[in-house]
Design an enzyme around this catalytic site. Structure first.
Site, PDB file in Angstrom:
ATOM      1  N   ASP A 242       0.872  -1.163   0.000  1.00  0.00           N
ATOM      2  CA  ASP A 242       0.000   0.000   0.000  1.00  0.00           C
ATOM      3  C   ASP A 242       0.916   1.223   0.000  1.00  0.00           C
ATOM      4  O   ASP A 242       2.109   1.131   0.303  1.00  0.00           O
ATOM      5  CB  ASP A 242      -0.955  -0.011   1.204  1.00  0.00           C
ATOM      6  CG  ASP A 242      -2.167   0.894   0.956  1.00  0.00           C
ATOM      7  OD1 ASP A 242      -2.099   1.749   0.050  1.00  0.00           O
ATOM      8  OD2 ASP A 242      -3.176   0.752   1.676  1.00  0.00           O
TER       9      ASP A 242
HETATM   10  C1  BGC Z   1      -5.044   3.239   0.042  1.00  0.00           C
HETATM   11  C2  BGC Z   1      -5.083   2.291  -1.132  1.00  0.00           C
HETATM   12  C3  BGC Z   1      -4.870   3.064  -2.412  1.00  0.00           C
HETATM   13  C4  BGC Z   1      -3.558   3.815  -2.315  1.00  0.00           C
HETATM   14  C5  BGC Z   1      -3.251   4.635  -3.570  1.00  0.00           C
HETATM   15  C6  BGC Z   1      -3.847   4.147   0.037  1.00  0.00           C
HETATM   16  O1  BGC Z   1      -4.021   5.195   0.943  1.00  0.00           O
HETATM   17  O2  BGC Z   1      -5.101   2.508   1.252  1.00  0.00           O
HETATM   18  O3  BGC Z   1      -6.288   1.592  -1.161  1.00  0.00           O
HETATM   19  O4  BGC Z   1      -4.909   2.225  -3.519  1.00  0.00           O
HETATM   20  O5  BGC Z   1      -3.622   4.714  -1.226  1.00  0.00           O
HETATM   21  O6  BGC Z   1      -4.079   5.730  -3.652  1.00  0.00           O
END
Ligand code: BGC
Length: 831
Positions: A242
């Site tokens: 993530d």
């Molecule tokens: C989220 C993800 C997301 C990523 C990119 C993170 O804060 O938990 O689900 O895909 O950001 O935006």
């Protein structure tokens, strides 16, 4: 359920052919080049290696559309699809597959090959900020819809990224919290959709979660990323972190994390090369991670040429129609004393509430996008019934934060922390909010250490007291015509905004005169981020309505034949980065509903929330429809259901408790929820969702699987026949009403001779069926050994104990109408 063997076979064949080519390519890549493949180049891409014929890979959020690399408010426009819980409520894998197919097209229109979705964490607590983004509280419903979503994307050549693996069921301290989950609960509940994504849909990518799982960060968790995911389930795709969640160098690479996102790299690059030289990571391990990356690039066609990376807006009529259909199909008619459908209303309709003229189409956080358009409920009703029949009253507001000022904001940046010294640069912003506020590329300015003065104008349309609000990941103070109105400078503390990097909103009041233009200035200075690099701010203003708004709405309802109330929350409340503090409607909406119901008993309440909500006035409300966040066609889809143009066939994917205190994680022990000392303990084990209400003999407000229609259905016979290694359960369903409709046949299994604690019943299959008035159709649900098994953590396998099992078929967890018994033999099923 729903095994897609053809797809898996085709995948495997491709894999064998591609394997030699990938090994040859790996032989040609230097260690440095292999390492380059293991981290992002920028926020949304992995760099090309053109001299080796490797093209750049681009990713996009996900999961209710494809935002592309632009901002959620001003980027290229995108199609906004229903959010996860709305898709969960359709109980329709075929429809979800179709939606994912359209999202694949959207992903391509944003020059990307990878979609960061679906989000498949389980609804554990009712207050999870990302509840709206996930399908269900039930592992099997989640698993079936996950398989459908992944298949819909990948059959069009776009990679799914099933997220967040694993134990990310709350947003509280999400980047550091330790989720303590016993293995049986993991296997039976929390890992189940991921397992199905790998085994049944062959997902090409998975995103690790931010949190720790049983003491080790998910991104560093070898048990999770290698032992279970690869060795047991046979995953052959890419695990990416993530965003900023990779945390370390050797531990993540060794545990099985292939790709660090976003770029430029923080934990790899030179650091990884050094780790190899020092022996902390073997060259073989780097090669294995690079092999996974090349495998993904191969699947995406990125070893065969350079795709078109142009980002465009593609507002397709077919997507509009699909979004309207899926949005309506996810809506759940919770209660109806006969007021609905409102097919041909004769008198005046009062349209009331904060969500009537504002279309609430999605939740908040990274899944947000800039939609092609938004149809508000008001517009949907105008399209359906004609404007002359409708009258409107706002009633009250339901925002969490003061609404932003949609005016140009001029920003002067200073390289100092106190707005001293020369202006380093000036830029213009389009409104008074910015999530990722990084003055990249401005000479002499460090993106983490700067101050800024933002200037805009505000002209009130009404005179009176106005409320200004500020929240920011950074210090802030707001002045109106030079007067300090909001001060979050010295007293700034981290709160529940901007992914837990921002403070809670602070407000201040000031009297303003209609028509006068005021200068609004926000002074801002960065603070050191706790986890995520994210200077951000938001300021806004509104005029509080007070009691007068409710009185005006009630008066309008009283003089109308029917009232339709649009209440609920918005993406400010249902959002990534912060959990809700309770599940009451944001104030003063309950008071508004009560006043309108008292003024006119012919009142229909339309709810829009991303999860359960308490409804203290339910007994007085003749009709309640839950519409969730249904995407850009919201208003039209709502009008389709209210008018009866579409038969309501959504069913709750999550139990609605009577009271917050009844929910599975409500406890006096803070460790169970929201967590204590960095630890959240899933002590309720497998007893979440309806299993909890069954075990505690608690009557929910609306049970799992509940949803009404305008026609009625009855279940006749239930019969069982052998089918392959399992059984087929045939359930005869008759439409006993006067109109065509759809319903969901749900099949629950109970172990009558359980030797371990098991839920009273577990959903193990379902089928959505359509029938004409008077018609009888057969719903066939397949069960295999796993559907009778529990996970035996001591033996490390799934176990069926010989004995009797009851199968119950019905229309919800509490509306079970036909029963059959089966005998099963003792079995051990390897993982
Ligand atoms: C989220 C993800 C997301 C990523 C990119 C993170 O804060 O938990 O689900 O895909 O950001 O935006």
């Amino acid at each position: 359920m729903n095994k897609n063997n053809t797809l898996l076979r085709a995948e495997k064949d491709m894999g064998v052919m591609g394997q030699d080519r990938i090994e040859t390519l790996l032989d040609r890549l230097t260690l440095e080049e292999q390492v380059m493949l293991l981290a992002g180049e920028d926020f949304w891409s992995v760099a090309a290696l053109p001299e080796h014929g490797i093209a750049k890979m681009r990713v996009t959020d996900g999961p209710n559309g494809a935002r592309g690399s632009g901002s959620a408010t001003h980027g290229n426009t995108s199609a906004a699809f229903p959010v996860g819980i709305a898709l969960g409520a359709t109980w329709n894998p075929a429809l979800v597959q179709e939606v994912a197919g359209a999202i694949a097209e959207e992903t391509k229109s944003k020059g990307a090959q990878v979609c960061l979705g679906p989000t498949v964490n389980i609804h554990r607590c009712v207050t999870n900020g990302r509840n709206f983004e996930c399908f269900s509280e039930d592992p099997e419903l989640s698993a079936a819809l996950t398989v459908a979503f992944v298949t819909g994307l990948q059959e069009r050549g776009v990679a799914a990224t099933v997220k967040h693996f694993a134990g990310n069921e709350s947003e509280i301290e999400r980047t550091t919290i330790n989720s303590e989950i016993d293995e049986r609960s993991l296997r039976e509940v929390y890992l189940r959709p991921f397992e199905a994504a790998v085994k049944e849909a062959g997902t090409w990518a998975i995103m690790s979660s931010y949190n720790k799982l049983n003491g080790t960060y998910a991104a560093e968790n070898k048990w999770l990323l290698t032992d279970v995911l690869r060795d047991e389930w046979g995953f052959d795709g890419v695990v990416m972190s993530d965003w900023f969640g990779s945390r370390s160098t050797a531990p993540t690479v060794n545990a099985g994390l292939d790709l660090e996102m976003p770029g430029p790299t923080r934990d790899r690059g030179e650091k990884l090369i050094a780790a190899v030289n020092e022996g902390a990571v073997s060259a073989e391990t780097v090669r294995a991670r690079a092999r996974a990356m090349l495998g993904l690039l191969d699947r995406l066609g990125l070893l065969d040429g350079v795709p078109d990376y142009t980002e465009r807006s593609d507002d397709k009529p077919a997507h509009r129609a699909l979004i309207r259909k899926a949005g309506a199909e996810g809506m759940v008619l919770l209660k109806n004393d006969g007021l609905l459908p409102l097919a041909e209303p004769q008198g005046k309709i009062a349209v009331i509430g904060p969500n009537a003229k504002v279309a609430q189409i999605m939740g908040g956080g990274s899944s947000q996008l800039n939609p092609h358009y938004r149809v508000s409920p008001w517009e949907g009703l105008v399209n359906r019934y004609g404007a002359e029949r409708l009258a409107y009253a706002l009633g009250c507001q339901n925002h969490r934060w003061e609404p932003i000022i949609e005016e140009e904001v001029m920003v002067d940046f200073y390289a100092t922390m106190d707005l001293s010294g020369p202006v380093a640069a000036s830029v213009a912003l389009e409104s008074s909010v910015d999530f990722l506020y990084q003055p990249n590329g401005i000479d002499g300015l460090d993106g983490q250490n700067f101050s800024a003065r933002m200037r805009t104008q505000f002209t009130p349309t009404e005179s009176g007291v106005h409320s200004f609000g500020v929240h920011s990941a950074g210090r802030g103070r707001l002045f109106v015509n030079g007067e300090l109105v909001v001060d979050v400078w010295d007293n700034w503390v981290r709160g529940r905004t901007f992914f837990e990097e921002g403070c809670d909103e602070v407000t201040g009041q000031i009297d303003l005169t209609a028509g006068e233009t005021y200068e609004v200035v926000l002074e801002f200075a960065t603070v050191k981020a706790a986890n995520l690099i994210n200077p951000a701010f938001r300021f806004g203003v509104s005029r509080p309505l007070g009691e007068a708004g409710i009185a005006e709405a009630a008066a309008l309802a009283a003089e109308s034949e029917t009232a339709i109330l649009f209440v609920g929350r918005s993406g400010e409340w249902d959002t990534e980065g912060s959990d809700l503090e309770h599940i009451s409607l944001p104030e003063p909406q309950d008071a508004l509903v009560e006043a309108v119901l008292a003024a006119n008993p012919r009142t229909i309440v339309v709810l829009q929330t991303g999860g359960p909500v308490e409804l203290p006035w339910l007994a007085d409300a003749p009709a309640v429809l839950q519409a969730w966040y249904p995407g850009q066609e919201a208003g039209n889809a709502i009008a389709d259901v209210l008018s009866g143009a579409v038969e309501p066939s959504g069913r709750l994917p999550q139990t609605f408790p009577l009271l917050f205190a009844d929910n599975p994680t409500a406890s006096d022990d803070p460790e169970i929820y929201p967590g204590e000392n960095g630890n959240v303990k899933y002590a309720e084990g497998i007893f979440i969702g309806y299993r909890h209400y069954d075990a505690k003999k608690k009557e929910p407000m609306f049970c799992f699987g509940h949803g009404l229609g305008y026609t009625s259905f009855e279940i006749g016979s239930i019969s069982i026949r052998p089918e392959g290694a399992g059984i087929a359960v045939d359930v005869a369903v008759t439409n006993t009403g006067a109109r065509e409709g759809q319903t969901v046949v749900q099949l629950y299994v109970s172990d009558e001779a359980a030797t371990v604690a098991r839920p009273e019943k577990e959903l193990k299959g379902f089928a959505k069926v359509s029938a004409a008035a008077g018609e009888t159709v057969t719903a066939t649900i397949m069960l295999d050994d796993r559907d009778f098994a529990f996970f035996d953590a001591a033996e490390g396998c799934w176990r069926v104990d010989a004995g009797k099992f009851t199968l119950r078929a019905g229309f919800s967890a509490e509306d079970l109408r036909a029963t059959a018994m089966v005998e099963r033999e003792s079995r051990r099923i390897l993982v």
